[in-house]
Design a protein around this motif. Sequence first.
Motif, PDB file in Angstrom:
ATOM      1  N   MET A 159      39.186  58.996  42.707  1.00  0.00           N
ATOM      2  CA  MET A 159      39.076  58.498  41.431  1.00  0.00           C
ATOM      3  C   MET A 159      39.972  57.233  41.296  1.00  0.00           C
ATOM      4  SD  MET A 159      36.451  59.841  40.014  1.00  0.00           S
ATOM      5  CE  MET A 159      36.020  59.867  41.894  1.00  0.00           C
ATOM      6  N   TYR A 160      41.151  57.146  41.738  1.00  0.00           N
ATOM      7  CA  TYR A 160      41.709  55.942  41.438  1.00  0.00           C
ATOM      8  C   TYR A 160      41.137  54.894  42.263  1.00  0.00           C
ATOM      9  CZ  TYR A 160      45.657  53.064  40.523  1.00  0.00           C
ATOM     10  OH  TYR A 160      46.610  51.934  40.037  1.00  0.00           O
ATOM     11  N   ALA A 161      40.768  55.056  43.429  1.00  0.00           N
ATOM     12  CA  ALA A 161      40.026  53.929  44.408  1.00  0.00           C
ATOM     13  C   ALA A 161      38.585  53.580  43.606  1.00  0.00           C
ATOM     14  CB  ALA A 161      39.590  54.607  45.722  1.00  0.00           C
ATOM     15  N   LEU A 162      38.082  54.516  42.794  1.00  0.00           N
ATOM     16  CA  LEU A 162      36.948  54.053  42.055  1.00  0.00           C
ATOM     17  C   LEU A 162      37.425  53.179  40.781  1.00  0.00           C
ATOM     18  CD1 LEU A 162      33.835  54.828  41.123  1.00  0.00           C
ATOM     19  CD2 LEU A 162      34.937  56.277  39.715  1.00  0.00           C
ATOM     20  N   MET A 163      38.477  53.807  40.136  1.00  0.00           N
ATOM     21  CA  MET A 163      38.964  52.797  39.015  1.00  0.00           C
ATOM     22  C   MET A 163      39.381  51.248  39.431  1.00  0.00           C
ATOM     23  SD  MET A 163      41.175  55.695  37.409  1.00  0.00           S
ATOM     24  CE  MET A 163      41.947  54.867  35.806  1.00  0.00           C
ATOM     25  N   ILE A 174      27.788  59.076  32.325  1.00  0.00           N
ATOM     26  CA  ILE A 174      28.845  58.862  33.236  1.00  0.00           C
ATOM     27  C   ILE A 174      29.920  57.466  33.092  1.00  0.00           C
ATOM     28  CG2 ILE A 174      27.349  57.758  34.945  1.00  0.00           C
ATOM     29  CD1 ILE A 174      30.374  60.080  35.594  1.00  0.00           C
ATOM     30  N   SER A 175      29.326  56.382  32.743  1.00  0.00           N
ATOM     31  CA  SER A 175      29.914  55.138  32.613  1.00  0.00           C
ATOM     32  C   SER A 175      30.860  55.239  31.362  1.00  0.00           C
ATOM     33  CB  SER A 175      29.124  54.063  32.335  1.00  0.00           C
ATOM     34  OG  SER A 175      29.704  52.885  32.292  1.00  0.00           O
ATOM     35  N   GLY A 176      30.420  55.758  30.286  1.00  0.00           N
ATOM     36  CA  GLY A 176      31.313  55.972  29.114  1.00  0.00           C
ATOM     37  C   GLY A 176      32.541  56.872  29.447  1.00  0.00           C
ATOM     38  N   LEU A 177      32.109  58.101  30.031  1.00  0.00           N
ATOM     39  CA  LEU A 177      33.242  58.787  30.387  1.00  0.00           C
ATOM     40  C   LEU A 177      34.122  58.383  31.358  1.00  0.00           C
ATOM     41  CD1 LEU A 177      34.539  61.817  30.433  1.00  0.00           C
ATOM     42  CD2 LEU A 177      32.921  62.373  32.212  1.00  0.00           C
ATOM     43  N   THR A 217      29.500  48.931  34.832  1.00  0.00           N
ATOM     44  CA  THR A 217      29.282  49.857  33.484  1.00  0.00           C
ATOM     45  C   THR A 217      27.926  50.565  33.477  1.00  0.00           C
ATOM     46  OG1 THR A 217      28.609  47.999  32.181  1.00  0.00           O
ATOM     47  CG2 THR A 217      30.966  48.523  32.374  1.00  0.00           C
ATOM     48  N   ASP A 218      26.989  49.996  34.413  1.00  0.00           N
ATOM     49  CA  ASP A 218      25.726  50.815  34.405  1.00  0.00           C
ATOM     50  C   ASP A 218      25.749  52.348  34.993  1.00  0.00           C
ATOM     51  OD1 ASP A 218      25.954  49.115  36.694  1.00  0.00           O
ATOM     52  OD2 ASP A 218      24.134  50.380  37.028  1.00  0.00           O
ATOM     53  N   GLU A 219      24.782  53.253  34.440  1.00  0.00           N
ATOM     54  CA  GLU A 219      24.878  54.394  35.091  1.00  0.00           C
ATOM     55  C   GLU A 219      24.738  54.540  36.634  1.00  0.00           C
ATOM     56  OE1 GLU A 219      22.771  58.304  33.435  1.00  0.00           O
ATOM     57  OE2 GLU A 219      21.340  57.410  35.054  1.00  0.00           O
ATOM     58  N   GLN A 220      23.671  53.861  36.973  1.00  0.00           N
ATOM     59  CA  GLN A 220      23.424  53.922  38.471  1.00  0.00           C
ATOM     60  C   GLN A 220      24.669  53.264  39.346  1.00  0.00           C
ATOM     61  OE1 GLN A 220      19.434  53.178  39.394  1.00  0.00           O
ATOM     62  NE2 GLN A 220      19.617  52.525  41.505  1.00  0.00           N
ATOM     63  N   GLY A 221      25.292  52.160  38.938  1.00  0.00           N
ATOM     64  CA  GLY A 221      26.169  51.538  39.571  1.00  0.00           C
ATOM     65  C   GLY A 221      27.287  52.470  39.663  1.00  0.00           C
ATOM     66  N   VAL A 222      27.649  53.191  38.436  1.00  0.00           N
ATOM     67  CA  VAL A 222      28.839  53.927  38.732  1.00  0.00           C
ATOM     68  C   VAL A 222      28.607  55.205  39.544  1.00  0.00           C
ATOM     69  CG1 VAL A 222      30.596  55.462  37.183  1.00  0.00           C
ATOM     70  CG2 VAL A 222      29.891  53.247  36.299  1.00  0.00           C
ATOM     71  N   TYR A 223      27.236  55.771  39.369  1.00  0.00           N
ATOM     72  CA  TYR A 223      27.165  56.933  40.303  1.00  0.00           C
ATOM     73  C   TYR A 223      27.207  56.612  41.774  1.00  0.00           C
ATOM     74  CZ  TYR A 223      24.249  59.999  42.998  1.00  0.00           C
ATOM     75  OH  TYR A 223      23.787  61.059  44.132  1.00  0.00           O
ATOM     76  N   GLU A 224      26.708  55.396  42.106  1.00  0.00           N
ATOM     77  CA  GLU A 224      26.633  55.050  43.508  1.00  0.00           C
ATOM     78  C   GLU A 224      28.047  54.712  43.935  1.00  0.00           C
ATOM     79  OE1 GLU A 224      25.578  51.153  46.314  1.00  0.00           O
ATOM     80  OE2 GLU A 224      24.945  51.096  44.290  1.00  0.00           O
ATOM     81  N   ALA A 249      37.779  49.776  42.007  1.00  0.00           N
ATOM     82  CA  ALA A 249      36.704  49.060  42.543  1.00  0.00           C
ATOM     83  C   ALA A 249      35.688  48.564  41.585  1.00  0.00           C
ATOM     84  CB  ALA A 249      35.746  50.224  43.527  1.00  0.00           C
ATOM     85  N   ILE A 250      35.776  49.377  40.433  1.00  0.00           N
ATOM     86  CA  ILE A 250      34.914  48.956  39.346  1.00  0.00           C
ATOM     87  C   ILE A 250      35.669  48.322  38.024  1.00  0.00           C
ATOM     88  CG2 ILE A 250      33.191  50.961  39.885  1.00  0.00           C
ATOM     89  CD1 ILE A 250      34.136  52.302  37.340  1.00  0.00           C
ATOM     90  N   GLY A 251      36.838  48.033  38.170  1.00  0.00           N
ATOM     91  CA  GLY A 251      37.723  47.408  37.316  1.00  0.00           C
ATOM     92  C   GLY A 251      38.369  47.822  36.174  1.00  0.00           C
ATOM     93  N   ILE A 252      38.404  48.917  36.477  1.00  0.00           N
ATOM     94  CA  ILE A 252      39.331  49.781  35.060  1.00  0.00           C
ATOM     95  C   ILE A 252      40.741  49.592  35.299  1.00  0.00           C
ATOM     96  CG2 ILE A 252      39.888  52.075  34.530  1.00  0.00           C
ATOM     97  CD1 ILE A 252      37.213  53.019  35.215  1.00  0.00           C
ATOM     98  N   VAL A 253      41.053  49.388  36.465  1.00  0.00           N
ATOM     99  CA  VAL A 253      42.501  48.947  36.703  1.00  0.00           C
ATOM    100  C   VAL A 253      42.446  47.548  37.653  1.00  0.00           C
ATOM    101  CG1 VAL A 253      43.775  51.156  36.461  1.00  0.00           C
ATOM    102  CG2 VAL A 253      42.965  50.287  38.729  1.00  0.00           C
ATOM    103  N   ASP A 254      43.282  46.713  37.566  1.00  0.00           N
ATOM    104  CA  ASP A 254      43.268  45.404  38.454  1.00  0.00           C
ATOM    105  C   ASP A 254      44.630  45.685  39.289  1.00  0.00           C
ATOM    106  OD1 ASP A 254      43.569  43.150  39.822  1.00  0.00           O
ATOM    107  OD2 ASP A 254      43.371  42.189  37.761  1.00  0.00           O
ATOM    108  N   THR A 255      44.506  45.965  40.638  1.00  0.00           N
ATOM    109  CA  THR A 255      45.540  46.262  41.814  1.00  0.00           C
ATOM    110  C   THR A 255      45.374  45.034  42.305  1.00  0.00           C
ATOM    111  OG1 THR A 255      44.217  47.622  42.928  1.00  0.00           O
ATOM    112  CG2 THR A 255      45.593  48.721  41.262  1.00  0.00           C
ATOM    113  N   HIS A 256      44.672  44.027  42.086  1.00  0.00           N
ATOM    114  CA  HIS A 256      44.577  42.914  42.938  1.00  0.00           C
ATOM    115  C   HIS A 256      46.351  42.304  43.124  1.00  0.00           C
ATOM    116  CE1 HIS A 256      40.592  41.685  43.460  1.00  0.00           C
ATOM    117  NE2 HIS A 256      40.389  41.986  42.108  1.00  0.00           N
ATOM    118  N   LEU A 257      46.714  41.884  44.258  1.00  0.00           N
ATOM    119  CA  LEU A 257      48.083  41.370  44.403  1.00  0.00           C
ATOM    120  C   LEU A 257      48.161  40.363  43.533  1.00  0.00           C
ATOM    121  CD1 LEU A 257      48.767  41.839  48.397  1.00  0.00           C
ATOM    122  CD2 LEU A 257      48.926  43.532  46.411  1.00  0.00           C
ATOM    123  N   LEU A 258      49.523  39.970  42.934  1.00  0.00           N
ATOM    124  CA  LEU A 258      49.949  39.053  41.807  1.00  0.00           C
ATOM    125  C   LEU A 258      49.704  37.592  42.649  1.00  0.00           C
ATOM    126  CD1 LEU A 258      53.131  40.167  40.099  1.00  0.00           C
ATOM    127  CD2 LEU A 258      50.585  40.253  39.418  1.00  0.00           C
TER     128      LEU A 258
END
Length: 205
Positions: free
Chosen positions: A177-181, A129-132, A44-51, A183-192
Amino acid sequence: MTESPPGSDPGVIVGDDGLARPAWAATDRLLRDYYDTEWGVPVTDEQGVYERISLEAFQAGLSWATILRKRPAFRAAFDGFHPDTVAAYTARDIERLLADTGIVRNRQKIEAAITNARATIELREDAGISGLVWSFKPADTPHPRTFAEIPTSSVESVALSKELRRRGFVFVGPTTMYALMEAIGIVDTHLLGSHRRGSSGIWPA
């Protein structure tokens, strides 16, 4: 590594440590460590999301393993992905990066990282960037049992891509952007069946 026992989730492989992971994270040590400790953990930090936006852009057309192995070199070459530093890069820096054999030497992607650093700074006057990015968190997350059931884009990733482009970002297509989501936890696509399912604290298992 051994295959999953009969009756278990066909999408995961149970390792010699007794933990179930998807096939992509089951054998290579680097990918396994990344999966166990980073992938899907909220950022959720700016630098982490930008990276991560930058690295996802560099990954386009390549394997994530390639980017992950080069990540230390990327961080060194891009000054830790500090947005203010990268935003100030000049033509000389671009030539320096194009000569750096430790990273992906693609001019368009290098220039995109600089463009996106400048756009990241502009967003500070708004939600940041994180908030957006996090504002596009969906109401629900996928529940895949196999790799084939994992989406590669979503209504939200399409909308996020469109908004970031409107804000001056480049190399931010819906799939990236889906891959980003993911990677940073916005969605959880870990297999059940994975031991990491629900580990983000954002979504229940």
